[in-house]
Scaffold this motif. Structure first.
Motif, PDB file in Angstrom:
ATOM      1  N   LEU A  57       0.099  11.518  -6.110  1.00 22.87           N
ATOM      2  CA  LEU A  57       0.454  12.362  -7.257  1.00 22.87           C
ATOM      3  C   LEU A  57      -0.720  12.480  -8.223  1.00 22.87           C
ATOM      4  CD1 LEU A  57       4.098  11.150  -7.919  1.00 22.87           C
ATOM      5  CD2 LEU A  57       3.368  13.349  -6.985  1.00 22.87           C
ATOM      6  N   GLN A  58      -1.471  11.375  -8.388  1.00 17.83           N
ATOM      7  CA  GLN A  58      -2.653  11.413  -9.250  1.00 17.83           C
ATOM      8  C   GLN A  58      -3.733  12.312  -8.645  1.00 17.83           C
ATOM      9  OE1 GLN A  58      -3.937   9.343 -12.282  1.00 17.83           O
ATOM     10  NE2 GLN A  58      -5.135  11.187 -12.055  1.00 17.83           N
ATOM     11  N   ALA A  59      -4.018  12.104  -7.371  1.00 22.68           N
ATOM     12  CA  ALA A  59      -5.147  12.779  -6.748  1.00 22.68           C
ATOM     13  C   ALA A  59      -4.895  14.276  -6.576  1.00 22.68           C
ATOM     14  CB  ALA A  59      -5.456  12.139  -5.393  1.00 22.68           C
ATOM     15  N   ARG A  60      -3.658  14.635  -6.245  1.00 26.16           N
ATOM     16  CA  ARG A  60      -3.399  16.049  -5.959  1.00 26.16           C
ATOM     17  C   ARG A  60      -2.790  16.792  -7.147  1.00 26.16           C
ATOM     18  NH1 ARG A  60      -6.605  16.969  -2.705  1.00 26.16           N
ATOM     19  NH2 ARG A  60      -6.364  17.203  -0.463  1.00 26.16           N
ATOM     20  N   ARG A  61      -1.959  16.078  -7.910  1.00 22.63           N
ATOM     21  CA  ARG A  61      -1.208  16.773  -8.953  1.00 22.63           C
ATOM     22  C   ARG A  61      -1.653  16.397 -10.360  1.00 22.63           C
ATOM     23  NH1 ARG A  61       0.447  20.685  -7.048  1.00 22.63           N
ATOM     24  NH2 ARG A  61       1.210  20.601  -4.937  1.00 22.63           N
ATOM     25  N   PHE A  83     -10.401  12.859  -4.084  1.00 20.73           N
ATOM     26  CA  PHE A  83      -9.097  12.642  -3.480  1.00 20.73           C
ATOM     27  C   PHE A  83      -9.136  11.424  -2.562  1.00 20.73           C
ATOM     28  CE2 PHE A  83      -6.252  13.295   0.175  1.00 20.73           C
ATOM     29  CZ  PHE A  83      -5.033  13.315  -0.480  1.00 20.73           C
ATOM     30  N   ARG A  84     -10.152  11.404  -1.708  1.00 24.02           N
ATOM     31  CA  ARG A  84     -10.275  10.322  -0.734  1.00 24.02           C
ATOM     32  C   ARG A  84     -10.429   8.972  -1.438  1.00 24.02           C
ATOM     33  NH1 ARG A  84     -15.022   8.736   1.436  1.00 24.02           N
ATOM     34  NH2 ARG A  84     -14.783   7.216   3.123  1.00 24.02           N
ATOM     35  N   ILE A  85     -11.308   8.934  -2.447  1.00 13.03           N
ATOM     36  CA  ILE A  85     -11.565   7.663  -3.134  1.00 13.03           C
ATOM     37  C   ILE A  85     -10.322   7.204  -3.893  1.00 13.03           C
ATOM     38  CG2 ILE A  85     -12.935   6.538  -4.926  1.00 13.03           C
ATOM     39  CD1 ILE A  85     -14.446   7.039  -2.331  1.00 13.03           C
ATOM     40  N   ALA A 128       0.832  -1.199   0.000  1.00 13.69           N
ATOM     41  CA  ALA A 128       0.000   0.000   0.000  1.00 13.69           C
ATOM     42  C   ALA A 128       0.867   1.250   0.000  1.00 13.69           C
ATOM     43  CB  ALA A 128      -0.925  -0.005   1.214  1.00 13.69           C
ATOM     44  N   ALA A 129       1.950   1.209   0.768  1.00 15.23           N
ATOM     45  CA  ALA A 129       2.830   2.376   0.827  1.00 15.23           C
ATOM     46  C   ALA A 129       3.413   2.657  -0.561  1.00 15.23           C
ATOM     47  CB  ALA A 129       3.942   2.143   1.834  1.00 15.23           C
ATOM     48  N   TRP A 130       3.739   1.564  -1.276  1.00 13.27           N
ATOM     49  CA  TRP A 130       4.319   1.759  -2.611  1.00 13.27           C
ATOM     50  C   TRP A 130       3.288   2.343  -3.573  1.00 13.27           C
ATOM     51  CZ3 TRP A 130       9.133   2.350  -2.952  1.00 13.27           C
ATOM     52  CH2 TRP A 130       9.775   2.331  -4.195  1.00 13.27           C
ATOM     53  N   ALA A 131       1.996   2.023  -3.360  1.00 14.16           N
ATOM     54  CA  ALA A 131       0.947   2.572  -4.218  1.00 14.16           C
ATOM     55  C   ALA A 131       0.568   3.988  -3.795  1.00 14.16           C
ATOM     56  CB  ALA A 131      -0.281   1.676  -4.173  1.00 14.16           C
ATOM     57  N   ALA A 132       0.896   4.340  -2.559  1.00 14.43           N
ATOM     58  CA  ALA A 132       0.418   5.619  -2.023  1.00 14.43           C
ATOM     59  C   ALA A 132       1.006   6.815  -2.763  1.00 14.43           C
ATOM     60  CB  ALA A 132       0.750   5.710  -0.534  1.00 14.43           C
ATOM     61  N   VAL A 133       2.275   6.697  -3.149  1.00  6.26           N
ATOM     62  CA  VAL A 133       2.912   7.857  -3.783  1.00  6.26           C
ATOM     63  C   VAL A 133       2.275   8.161  -5.155  1.00  6.26           C
ATOM     64  CG1 VAL A 133       5.083   8.879  -4.501  1.00  6.26           C
ATOM     65  CG2 VAL A 133       5.022   7.349  -2.528  1.00  6.26           C
ATOM     66  N   PRO A 134       2.195   7.161  -6.063  1.00  2.00           N
ATOM     67  CA  PRO A 134       1.490   7.444  -7.325  1.00  2.00           C
ATOM     68  C   PRO A 134       0.057   7.902  -7.094  1.00  2.00           C
ATOM     69  CG  PRO A 134       2.642   5.351  -7.476  1.00  2.00           C
ATOM     70  CD  PRO A 134       2.738   5.792  -6.044  1.00  2.00           C
ATOM     71  N   ALA A 135      -0.621   7.309  -6.087  1.00  2.00           N
ATOM     72  CA  ALA A 135      -2.011   7.698  -5.828  1.00  2.00           C
ATOM     73  C   ALA A 135      -2.081   9.164  -5.441  1.00  2.00           C
ATOM     74  CB  ALA A 135      -2.595   6.827  -4.713  1.00  2.00           C
TER      75      ALA A 135
END
Lengths: 511, 382
Positions: free
Chosen positions: B132-136, B247-249, B123-130
């Motif tokens: 970047l997608q959600a915010r940037r 963002f949350r989803i 999950a931590a490894w997926a968190a960064v791309p997630a």
């Protein structure tokens, strides 16, 4: 052009999509040099018929005759070759091309552009003189207004030598003044011998502009009459198949305390364009405030800010308490908790999840309501029971709550949304284009529901581009133009002409 | 109206795709002068003809169930998580850390601890791309692909420089202690009198994979969170209207997705290798994409598709072992199946839809007396 052969004759056209028969054995004759209206509710099969004529669909059965010769139209190239031009409801223009480039696009003489453009420039000048269709050939499409964009569409058709022009709901995006201008152009084209087919669901336009009119209902052509020999009431009856009330019956409003106060509301969109430039308005309990205006002048953004779909700046108070306009507490959930219900403008993209079952949609937005939860799971049984109740109360058809939202007609989709929002008994109901793409029978029903909510002492803010709807529902009318409220009028003390001027940004003598 | 009955969408299309892939594979095999019928026989007997074969098929299937579910969850939120491979690698790192540095008394407790570690790392490894997608708005496809490379490099570094036992020439951790070795299907089935191959790697993780299918199904179709994820996946503007935070989803869906991909490590790292080696994932993260596509993002479909791909993997290995068909060709056959069931889905779908529409018309014309069903003419026909 021989005067005895009809410009267009359709003989026994039928077309089905799966189990749905969109066109059933349709025959019409349109005399050359006339304006022929085709009127019918959404889903009646008008657009399908015209798509067959323009080569987008192939009819299952039937023949097309153009100027007395049988013609096969397998694609739009063939339609153009047969002299048919089409102006779509949603323009097919390249926004960052100039008028000239758009006119030439797809009709270039050779691989080199320059000679084509030069020829087109000459041609456009002639067409402009002949039909009073003035557009600057070097203006970019995104720099000119929708009225002019529509003229470019007409020019495109004429440049391709069209003798028969089909217009699909051409006035949807126009101000009343622009619509009048369009009809003047159409008359001019008619005088020059062009044949025009006008597709619309607006009775007024049929009465004003056409020579003959055909009525479609549920895929069938129910009547073709001379416009001069009919009346709006008669046409409406033919469209729906029963007598309809064109006006909403309602008692005068009894406005109570102020529910919604908006002061200096501003919205900047994602592109940095200011969409609301300081809007002030109030809505009181027990009244309907109608916002009139041409689409794209900030009405959508107003609804979105109030409904929690967009951030804004300024002051908004609901029952005296300020609403958060940005950051936490400004989303749709907070608005619903505060007592604001929202029938959004676009039910297919916003109000419903088209792939969800009806029963899933009945909770959409209110799906966090404790009544719909059972421990860590959703109480789907409660949802389905609730859906059954609403389907019955709002006469949604078909009555099967397991169908996906996309399998309902526009009117029944809207009934699902309206049922969901009104049944929450909100203090303030936001309504955007409540009857867009909705059949007349359902329009009547939805209007009654909105008025009933008002009579219960709730505040209603209505946004609609249909002036008729604004007039028949509103207790007060505010007109929006370019992010401002141009003025407020009482429906009994104003008329379409005055509102039309305000909608075009001309502040009248009393504004 | 839907264009096709549901059964056609769920059963017929994958089946036809599969048959097309099989035909093309057969042509390729004929092309190199081998006998396709013999090849199929070899694959079937190798993968399904013995408990040994089944043990491998199910072992591979277990991997694919986890990665398939991971991709499916992201699909429901309309995101294409191509990073299952990297997330599974990180999951392996988590499992290795949990197994090597915590003295577990028994495998049953160890598997819980290792599962948590695998999910957290994935999950931590997926968190960064997630994020970047959600915010940037950085596209998740691009970032997850790049994170696969970063994960591979990170594993390389960890295994060569940090976790490699002193004196070993092999870029791998030392073997996990006896206490955390997972029971294989042989161990599990022996008490109830079923003899299962001792040598096959399928292990208790299969049970967890099946449980994961049930949990994912309940999450997506029975909980509020699943409702919100699906709503967001179908229409972002709709979600905003309903007050569902994109963002949350985005974050939650990707965290769950990464956790599921990471969880694969209890099978391949803890259950099979019993130590962390380089390239332990063997491409299972990518197979997960095909599994999710073929399984229509539904846990049950993912389960079936995972078994099919498990069969292809094991059958293919047997083929390479016993025939002259080179190993590379097995990859070609697997790729054809992925191509047809995943990427070329529309190629089968469109003609099929047309056939069903035509059949619908014919039925109508025969029963001309049927009245037009009320309100069924949707706006689509206008």
């Amino acid at each position: 052009m021989s005067s005895d052969a009809p410009a267009i004759e359709l003989k026994g056209i039928s077309k089905s999509f799966g189990p749905v028969q969109a066109n059933k054995n349709i025959s019409i004759r349109v005399a050359p040099g006339t304006i022929h209206g085709i009127i019918g509710e959404n889903g009646a099969g008008k657009s399908t018929l015209m798509s067959i004529l323009y080569g987008f669909y192939k009819a299952d059965r039937g023949e097309i005759w153009i100027n007395g010769t049988r013609t096969e139209i397998p694609d739009s190239q063939a339609a153009i070759a047969a002299g048919i031009g089409m102006v779509f409801q949603h323009f097919k223009l390249v926004e960052n091309f100039t008028v000239l480039e758009n006119v030439v696009l797809g009709a270039e003489d050779s691989g080199l552009l320059k000679p084509s453009l030069a020829r087109a420039r000459k041609e456009l000048k002639m067409l402009a003189q002949e039909y009073e269709l003035n557009v600057d050939p070097d203006a970019r499409i995104d720099e000119i207004g929708v009225g002019r964009q529509q003229r470019v569409e007409i020019l495109k058709a004429l440049y391709r030598q069209a003798d028969i022009l089909i217009l699909d709901e051409p006035t949807g995006v126009l101000t009343p003044a622009e619509a009048d201008q369009l009809f003047r152009i159409l008359h001019r084209l008619k005088e020059e011998g062009k044949t025009i087919i006008l597709i619309t669901h607006k009775l007024r336009e049929i009465m004003e502009a056409t020579d003959t009119v055909s009525v479609m209902r549920r895929g069938e052509m129910t009547a073709t009459v001379k416009t001069a020999e009919t009346s709006p009431e008669h046409l409406a009856e033919l469209m729906v198949g029963r007598k309809v009330l064109l006006r909403v019956d309602k008692v005068p409003a009894k406005p109570g305390k102020t529910v919604l106060e908006v002061e200096n509301l501003r919205v900047v969109d994602d592109k940095g364009v200011e969409r609301l430039k300081g809007v002030d308005l109030t809505v009181r309990a027990g009244e309907i405030l109608g916002i009139a205006g041409v689409a794209g002048n900030g009405q959508s953004e107003l609804l979105e800010v109030l409904g929690g779909m967009r951030e804004g700046a300024g002051t908004v108070r609901l029952n005296g308490a300020p609403l958060a306009l940005s950051g936490p507490g400004s989303d749709g959930q907070a608005r619903r908790a505060g007592g604001i219900a929202h029938v959004p403008e676009d039910r297919q993209r916003e109000g419903l999840i088209m792939e969800f079952h009806a029963w899933e949609n009945v909770a959409f937005g209110y799906h966090r309501d404790p009544a719909y939860q059972r421990g860590i799971f959703m109480n789907n049984a409660a949802l389905r029971a609730d859906t059954e109740r609403k389907i019955e109360k709002f006469d949604v058809r078909p009555t099967d709550g397991w169908l996906s939202a996309k399998n309902f007609s526009g009117g029944n989709q809207q009934k699902i949304v309206v049922a969901r929002e009104i049944e929450r008994n909100p203090d303030l109901l936001l309504v955007g284009q409540p009857t867009r793409g909705v059949d007349i029978g359902a329009i009547e029903f939805i209007h009654k529901q909105i008025v009933a909510l008002r009579d219960e002492g709730k505040a209603v803010l209505l946004v609609s581009v249909e002036l008729e709807e604004i007039f028949s529902l509103s207790d007060r009318i505010a007109v929006m133009f370019d992010g401002h409220i141009m003025g407020e009028r009482l429906p009994d003390e104003t008329d379409e002409k005055e509102l039309g001027l305000l909608m075009a940004g001309v502040s009248g003598e009393a504004a | 109206m839907d264009r096709m009955p549901k059964w056609a969408d769920v059963v017929l299309i994958p089946l036809i795709s599969l048959i097309l892939a099989a035909i093309l594979s057969a042509l390729v095999i004929i092309g190199i002068g081998e006998d396709p019928v013999a090849a199929v026989k070899m694959m079937v007997s190798g993968a399904l003809g013995s408990t040994y074969g089944w043990g491998y098929t199910l072992y591979y299937a277990t991997n694919f169930i986890f990665t398939g579910l991971a991709v499916a969850i992201a699909f429901h939120a309309r995101m294409f998580n191509i990073g299952g491979e990297g997330q599974a690698m990180l999951g392996g790192l988590g499992v290795a850390v949990a197994c090597l540095y915590v003295p577990w008394p028994h495998w049953s407790i160890a598997i819980l601890g290792a599962s948590v570690a695998a999910m957290v790392f994935g999950a931590a490894w997926a968190a960064v791309p997630a994020y970047l997608q959600a915010r940037r708005g950085s596209h998740i496809v691009i970032t997850t692909i790049m994170f696969n490379f970063i994960a591979a490099a990170l594993l390389n570094y960890m295994l060569v420089n940090v976790m490699r036992p002193e004196g070993s020439m092999d870029p791998a951790t030392r073997s996990f202690p006896e206490a955390v070795h997972l029971p294989t299907l042989h161990d599990l089935l022996a008490p109830i009198g079923i003899t299962f191959s001792k040598a096959a790697p399928a292990n208790v993780s299969l049970v967890i994979a099946v449980l994961a299918c049930v949990v994912v199904w309940a999450l997506m179709w029975r909980t509020r969170l699943g409702y919100e994820i699906r709503a967001y996946g179908h229409s972002e503007t709709g979600a905003i209207y309903a007050g569902i935070s994109p963002f949350r989803i985005t974050m939650i869906a990707m965290l769950i997705s990464g956790a599921l991909a990471g969880l694969m490590a209890i099978n391949n790292v803890m259950g099979e290798a019993e130590r962390l080696v380089l390239n332990s994932t063997e491409g299972a993260g990518f197979i997960g994409i095909a599994v999710a596509l073929m399984g229509r993002s539904h846990p049950f479909g993912v389960f079936l598709a995972a078994i099919l791909f498990g069969f292809l993997y094991q059958g293919g290995a047997e083929l390479a072992l016993w025939t002259n068909i080179p190993r590379e060709l097995i990859v070609v056959i697997q790729a054809l199946v992925i191509l047809f069931t995943g990427a070329l889905d529309n190629m089968v779908r469109m003609p099929l839809e047309r056939i069903f529409m035509a059949m619908g018309n014919k039925r109508r014309n025969i029963g001309e007396t049927n009245p037009l069903p009320d309100a069924e003419h949707s706006t689509k026909t206008e």
